[in-house]
Design an enzyme around this catalytic site. Structure first.
Site, PDB file in Angstrom:
ATOM      1  CG  ASP A   3      11.211  32.449  16.443  1.00 57.42           C
ATOM      2  OD1 ASP A   3      10.281  32.419  15.620  1.00 57.42           O
ATOM      3  OD2 ASP A   3      11.693  31.420  16.959  1.00 57.42           O
TER       4      ASP A   3
ATOM      5  CG  HIS B  77      15.885  29.334  22.481  1.00 55.07           C
ATOM      6  ND1 HIS B  77      15.406  28.159  21.953  1.00 55.07           N
ATOM      7  CD2 HIS B  77      14.932  30.253  22.220  1.00 55.07           C
ATOM      8  CE1 HIS B  77      14.226  28.362  21.392  1.00 55.07           C
ATOM      9  NE2 HIS B  77      13.910  29.634  21.547  1.00 55.07           N
TER      10      HIS B  77
ATOM     11  CD  GLN C 139      15.131  31.878  18.462  1.00 59.64           C
ATOM     12  OE1 GLN C 139      15.523  31.165  17.527  1.00 59.64           O
ATOM     13  NE2 GLN C 139      13.859  32.053  18.728  1.00 59.64           N
TER      14      GLN C 139
ATOM     15  NE  ARG D 177       4.277  24.467  21.571  1.00 64.46           N
ATOM     16  CZ  ARG D 177       5.356  24.855  20.903  1.00 64.46           C
ATOM     17  NH1 ARG D 177       6.261  25.629  21.461  1.00 64.46           N
ATOM     18  NH2 ARG D 177       5.550  24.477  19.664  1.00 64.46           N
TER      19      ARG D 177
ATOM     20  CG  ASP E 145       9.659  26.222  21.738  1.00 66.55           C
ATOM     21  OD1 ASP E 145       8.852  26.044  20.821  1.00 66.55           O
ATOM     22  OD2 ASP E 145      10.794  26.696  21.567  1.00 66.55           O
TER      23      ASP E 145
ATOM     24  CD  GLU F 194      20.851  19.097  21.120  1.00 64.84           C
ATOM     25  OE1 GLU F 194      20.776  18.501  20.054  1.00 64.84           O
ATOM     26  OE2 GLU F 194      20.657  20.321  21.220  1.00 64.84           O
TER      27      GLU F 194
ATOM     28  CD  GLU G 288       8.176  22.367  18.798  1.00 65.24           C
ATOM     29  OE1 GLU G 288       8.031  22.754  17.645  1.00 65.24           O
ATOM     30  OE2 GLU G 288       8.923  22.933  19.610  1.00 65.24           O
TER      31      GLU G 288
ATOM     32  CG  HIS H 254       2.824  28.543  16.227  1.00 62.20           C
ATOM     33  ND1 HIS H 254       2.603  27.324  16.834  1.00 62.20           N
ATOM     34  CD2 HIS H 254       4.095  28.872  16.526  1.00 62.20           C
ATOM     35  CE1 HIS H 254       3.703  26.957  17.473  1.00 62.20           C
ATOM     36  NE2 HIS H 254       4.622  27.871  17.297  1.00 62.20           N
ATOM     37  CG  ASP H 255       6.017  26.576  14.116  1.00 64.43           C
ATOM     38  OD1 ASP H 255       6.258  27.800  14.118  1.00 64.43           O
ATOM     39  OD2 ASP H 255       6.272  25.828  15.076  1.00 64.43           O
TER      40      ASP H 255
HETATM   41  C1  NOJ Z   1       9.175  25.836  17.962  1.00 64.24           C
HETATM   42  C2  NOJ Z   1       8.118  26.880  17.801  1.00 64.24           C
HETATM   43  O1  NOJ Z   1       6.895  26.237  17.477  1.00 64.24           O
HETATM   44  C3  NOJ Z   1       8.584  27.817  16.715  1.00 64.24           C
HETATM   45  O2  NOJ Z   1       7.569  28.734  16.361  1.00 64.24           O
HETATM   46  C4  NOJ Z   1       9.837  28.517  17.181  1.00 64.24           C
HETATM   47  O3  NOJ Z   1      10.362  29.304  16.128  1.00 64.24           O
HETATM   48  C5  NOJ Z   1      10.919  27.515  17.611  1.00 64.24           C
HETATM   49  N1  NOJ Z   1      10.385  26.466  18.429  1.00 64.24           N
HETATM   50  C6  NOJ Z   1      12.013  28.206  18.390  1.00 64.24           C
HETATM   51  O4  NOJ Z   1      11.544  28.528  19.681  1.00 64.24           O
END
Ligand code: NOJ
Length: 550
Positions: A60, A103, A168, A198, A200, A207, A242, A311-312
């Protein structure tokens, strides 16, 4: 720079492995990035956000770490990373890194040990269930690519929880040892010299997962605890999180109910992102006006991070079905451009038909809206996407530096590159590259340099408060203002294609020598603010007045 550096920062996000390859092995590295710091300094970037840099099987793109205390050997050594921090600091550029602790990779030694035996010291570092959980097929983040959130592990003879892909596994945040370890990870990197993280997937980190309960409680105290820790280790460290949740849930990520900002400093503004896309698609600012109105009040020191592309995929899940359909029809009409049934896997320039005026308008708008702007590498030269690549890789192609082979990214044979460079069509590196644009002051890169420099003259955007100017204006026009200690800026952006004239004379009593500081073209003087011309897709950033208490 203000007392809180992150409020007046310009953040630039890059993945080291696709930025610049110094040793010709086809993978970008720290030395390559060091060689490009002068470029970033000239662009006006003040903070780099590096996508994950740790050792990883890269299933990933590094968001699956196997060692939080090291760097991926493909990128260089820890020594190279320390040198990068030093060289960046020399140029006044801070560095933050991704902290991905919801994770680990399933290849992480902790997980390998945890699955091997119920007696492993790491067993309780992950989240297990002895029986198949009833919510096994709920809460997937990657629909279409992920079938479940609980997977049976034959070696462990138990089910483990994974909010993301099955490789993960989630760490168990309720375990005090896991909390202590996360703090230790932050200490390590702060000690090396990063300015923050940053973070994630924050809603998932906190949770308190229970098998069979898809709506588990969240432990916000951990965020308070982590903030305390980070701040004691480095006073000016910042957390940028995020947390893609409903806007009314966001304030508790910033601070406690008493209103003190004792948790996350900065959150990405996903709500604004979706609405910016909608406004651009409909050529109607209404969605942005709604976003400004619906923005929850933040505690002192709390800050939004704005973005157009990251990036997503662009996540449109918080729009209504009609709104989403309008954005998809305009910006992602082919199925191949869409992802996870909620998003678009494209860069901005191709979405806007490579229309220079439209691209400028969109970025002028983002950078003028409240918060700290975050820019994804390559957007400053108008790079495109490669839809022949899988999923999000489409928007993760190597940086296009020059006309040379492999876009000047690497001297390796093309088949050895971490990802292919874009070498065809109007977004091919022969057309879109840094070398060509840095010679041309009228290029998109030249424009970004000027626009970012102008932010230095308008600190109210980052550290002041932003509101919609609610006066009658022609269709398609957004008028907003930013007020701060240093004075007031007024902004006009025309999302439509028609030339118009705007009357802002109601602001005249507040004005002292109002003047244009950034415009898409030369306009007549601002005058009494009653006849402000604005071209189709035009914009004007106007200094209305300066603070009197400076
Ligand atoms: C959010 C990240 O921006 C993304 O790229 C990633 O796949 C997931 N979290 C899992 O870490």
């Amino acid at each position: 720079m203000g007392d809180r550096w992150y409020q007046e920062a310009v953040v630039y996000c890059l993945d080291v492995d696709t930025y610049a390859d110094s040793d010709g092995d086809g993978v970008g590295d720290f030395q390559g990035l060091i060689g490009r710091l002068d470029y970033l300094a000239r662009l006006g970037v003040t903070c780099l956000w590096l996508n994950p840099i740790h050792p990883s099987p890269n299933k990933d793109d590094g968001y699956d770490a196997t060692d939080f205390y090291n760097v991926d050997p493909r990128l260089g050594t820890l020594g190279d990373f320390a040198e990068l921090l030093h060289q960046a600091q020399n140029r006044g550029i801070r560095v933050i890194i991704d902290l991905v602790v919801n994770h680990t990779s399933d290849q992480h030694p902790w997980f390998q040990s945890a699955r091997s035996s119920p007696d492993s010291p790491y067993r309780d570092w992950y989240v297990w269930a002895d029986h198949e959980p009833a919510d096994r097929q709920q809460g997937m983040v990657f629909p279409g690519e992920q079938e479940e959130t609980w997977t049976y592990d034959r070696t462990a003879k138990a089910w483990y929880y994974h909010r993301f892909y099955k490789f993960q596994p989630d760490l168990n945040i309720e375990n005090p040892k896991v909390r202590a370890e996360i703090k230790k990870i932050t200490s390590f990197w702060l000690q090396l010299g990063v300015s923050g993280f940053r973070m994630d997937a924050v809603p998932f980190i906190i949770e308190k997962t229970e098998p069979g309960n898809p709506n588990a409680d969240k432990d916000f105290d951990f965020l308070t605890d982590l903030r305390q820790h980070v701040q004691w280790r480095r006073g000016d460290a910042a957390l940028l999180a995020e947390a893609n949740v409903e806007p009314d849930q966001l304030p508790v990520y910033f601070g406690d109910a008493a209103g003190s900002g004792n948790r996350i400093h900065m959150l990405f503004d996903f709500m604004l992102n979706g609405r910016l896309m909608l406004a651009l698609a409909r050529q109607d600012p209404e969605a942005i006006i709604d976003a400004l109105r619906d923005t929850p009040k933040l505690p002192t020191g709390g800050q939004w991070a704005t973005f157009l592309r990251n990036h997503d995929e662009i996540d449109l899940s918080r729009l209504t079905a009609d709104q989403r359909n309008d954005v998809l029809a305009k910006f992602g009409p082919d199925e191949n451009m869409q992802l996870y049934g909620r998003g678009i896997r494209r860069r901005l320039a191709p979405m806007l038909g490579n229309d220079r005026r439209h691209i400028e308008l969109a970025y002028a708008l983002q950078f003028s809206l409240r918060g700290t702007p975050v820019l994804r590498y390559g957007e400053e030269i108008g790079m495109g996407e490669d839809l022949s690549l899988d999923g999000r890789d489409a928007i993760r192609t190597p940086m296009q530096w020059s006309y040379k082979d492999n876009a000047g990214f690497s001297t390796a044979e093309p088949e050895k590159l971490v990802r292919p460079v874009i070498d065809k069509g109007e977004f091919g590196y022969q057309q879109v590259n840094v070398t060509a644009q840095r010679k041309d002051p009228r290029s998109l890169l030249g424009w970004f340099e000027r626009m970012i420099r102008t932010l230095r003259e308008a600190p109210e955007i980052g550290s002041g408060s932003t509101t919609h100017i609610d006066v009658p204006v022609p269709a398609g026009v957004l008028a907003h203002r930013a007020d701060g200690r240093t004075g007031t800026m007024v902004f006009l952006h025309n999302l439509g294609t028609e030339d118009v004239e705007v009357d802002l004379s109601t602001l005249a009593p507040e004005a002292d020598l109002p003047i244009d500081v950034l415009t898409d073209r030369n306009y007549e003087e601002v005058g009494k603010l009653d006849r402000l011309k604005l071209a189709g897709h035009g914009y004007r950033w106007i200094r209305l007045c300066r603070g009197r208490d400076l």
